[in-house]
Design an enzyme around this catalytic site. Structure first.
Site, PDB file in Angstrom:
ATOM      1  N   TYR A  72     -20.274 -17.391 -19.764  1.00 17.49           N
ATOM      2  CA  TYR A  72     -19.534 -16.461 -20.429  1.00 17.49           C
ATOM      3  C   TYR A  72     -20.163 -15.887 -21.583  1.00 17.49           C
ATOM      4  CZ  TYR A  72     -15.405 -14.614 -22.977  1.00 17.49           C
ATOM      5  OH  TYR A  72     -14.578 -14.010 -23.643  1.00 17.49           O
ATOM      6  N   SER A  85     -17.264  -9.863 -27.034  1.00 14.22           N
ATOM      7  CA  SER A  85     -16.974 -11.185 -27.484  1.00 14.22           C
ATOM      8  C   SER A  85     -17.549 -11.558 -28.592  1.00 14.22           C
ATOM      9  CB  SER A  85     -16.984 -12.256 -26.300  1.00 14.22           C
ATOM     10  OG  SER A  85     -16.930 -13.566 -26.988  1.00 14.22           O
TER      11      SER A  85
HETATM   12  C1  GCO Z   1     -14.222 -19.993 -26.028  1.00 10.46           C
HETATM   13  C2  GCO Z   1     -13.320 -18.715 -25.927  1.00 10.46           C
HETATM   14  C3  GCO Z   1     -14.043 -17.467 -26.647  1.00 10.46           C
HETATM   15  C4  GCO Z   1     -13.013 -16.417 -26.739  1.00 10.46           C
HETATM   16  C5  GCO Z   1     -13.782 -15.148 -27.312  1.00 10.46           C
HETATM   17  C6  GCO Z   1     -14.375 -15.152 -28.627  1.00 10.46           C
HETATM   18  O1  GCO Z   1     -14.076 -20.884 -25.359  1.00 10.46           O
HETATM   19  O2  GCO Z   1     -15.162 -20.239 -27.039  1.00 10.46           O
HETATM   20  O3  GCO Z   1     -12.999 -18.549 -24.761  1.00 10.46           O
HETATM   21  O4  GCO Z   1     -15.105 -17.360 -25.818  1.00 10.46           O
HETATM   22  O5  GCO Z   1     -12.326 -16.313 -25.928  1.00 10.46           O
HETATM   23  O6  GCO Z   1     -14.705 -14.683 -26.159  1.00 10.46           O
HETATM   24  O7  GCO Z   1     -14.695 -13.766 -28.828  1.00 10.46           O
END
Ligand code: GCO
Length: 255
Positions: free
Chosen positions: A159, A146
């Site tokens: 995440y 990501s």
């Molecule tokens: C967020 C998004 C991001 C994208 C992606 C970016 O809430 O900022 O979900 O995390 O999904 O991962 O590369």
């Protein structure tokens, strides 16, 4: 002479491939010649994805299992062994998002996101690599990172931590498995038009920010990842190890 990008005769397992990025990557690998093993937690959705491939004349199998459950992952690979399905290409795509301030997160929130986005890549990668090494035919591991493998944004800490870890797990896989002719690399998608980002897409201010902040001036589509996925899954990337390729419209390249 076969194309360097021809995946004929290879089998690719794509985790989380009943929708979104995983489904698009799986379809692209199938169209490049691979037999694809589709995966999701839900057997019905996984079988529906397989049926869709069959209708399109694309070779595919279905393997429903929870990528965070070590026993389920081991059992799934044993079923593939029994069926004579040898995974040559693994795409660790399964992931979830949870947008919540750090101070409001529970430990269970944290564990669920990290387990799904990071630990799963270890569990599935370990089973795939054990077999690739034993077969002695090399292989490919492609982890889906990501932008947050590189930079942070408020309210997506677990995440981000997981995707950052995934970048270095990719390098760890390269460090240990390259000698077995297994190339481990990653793809870092930018802001993509997916169900997971639905709330962001519908937010006018966030939508405008993405379009302003991205040199390409648009959100990415799942299909934007297919070329990079086929490249990393193919003989064309035989000497590429431990890299992450950002497919982000240039967002990370500019202030
Ligand atoms: C967020 C998004 C991001 C994208 C992606 C970016 O809430 O900022 O979900 O995390 O999904 O991962 O590369």
């Amino acid at each position: 002479m076969p194309s360097l990008f021809d995946l004929s005769g290879r089998t690719a397992l794509v985790t989380g491939s009943t929708a979104g990025l995983g489904l698009a990557i799986a379809r692209g690998l199938a169209e490049a010649g691979a037999h694809v093993v589709l995966n999701g937690r839900d057997p019905g959705r996984t079988e529906a994805a397989r049926a869709g491939f069959a209708e399109a004349g694309l070779p595919a199998s279905a393997s429903a299992f929870d990528v965070t459950d070590e026993a389920a992952v081991e059992a799934a690979f044993e079923r593939l062994d029994t069926a004579g399905i040898a995974v040559d290409i693994l795409v660790n795509n399964a992931g979830i998002q949870l947008r919540k301030p750090l101070v409001e997160l529970t430990a269970a929130d944290w564990r669920r996101v990290v387990d799904t986005n990071l630990t799963s890549a270890f569990l599935v990668g370990r089973e795939a690599a054990r077999r690739m090494i034993a077969r002695g035919r090399g292989g490919k591991v492609i982890n889906i990172g990501s932008l947050t493998s590189e930079v942070a944004r408020a309210t997506v800490a677990p995440y981000t931590a997981a995707k950052g870890g995934l970048k270095l797990l990719t390098r760890s896989m390269a460090a240990e498995w390259a000698v077995h002719d297994i190339q481990a690399n990653a793809i870092g998608p930018g802001y993509m038009l997916t169900e997971m980002n639905g709330a962001l897409i519908e937010d006018e201010a966030f939508d405008a920010w993405v379009k302003r902040r991205t040199p390409s001036g648009r959100w990415g589509t799942p299909e934007d990842l297919v070329g990079t996925a086929v490249y990393l899954a193919s003989p064309a990337s035989a000497y590429v190890n431990g890299q992450i390729i950002y497919v982000d419209g240039g967002m990370l390249a500019v202030l």
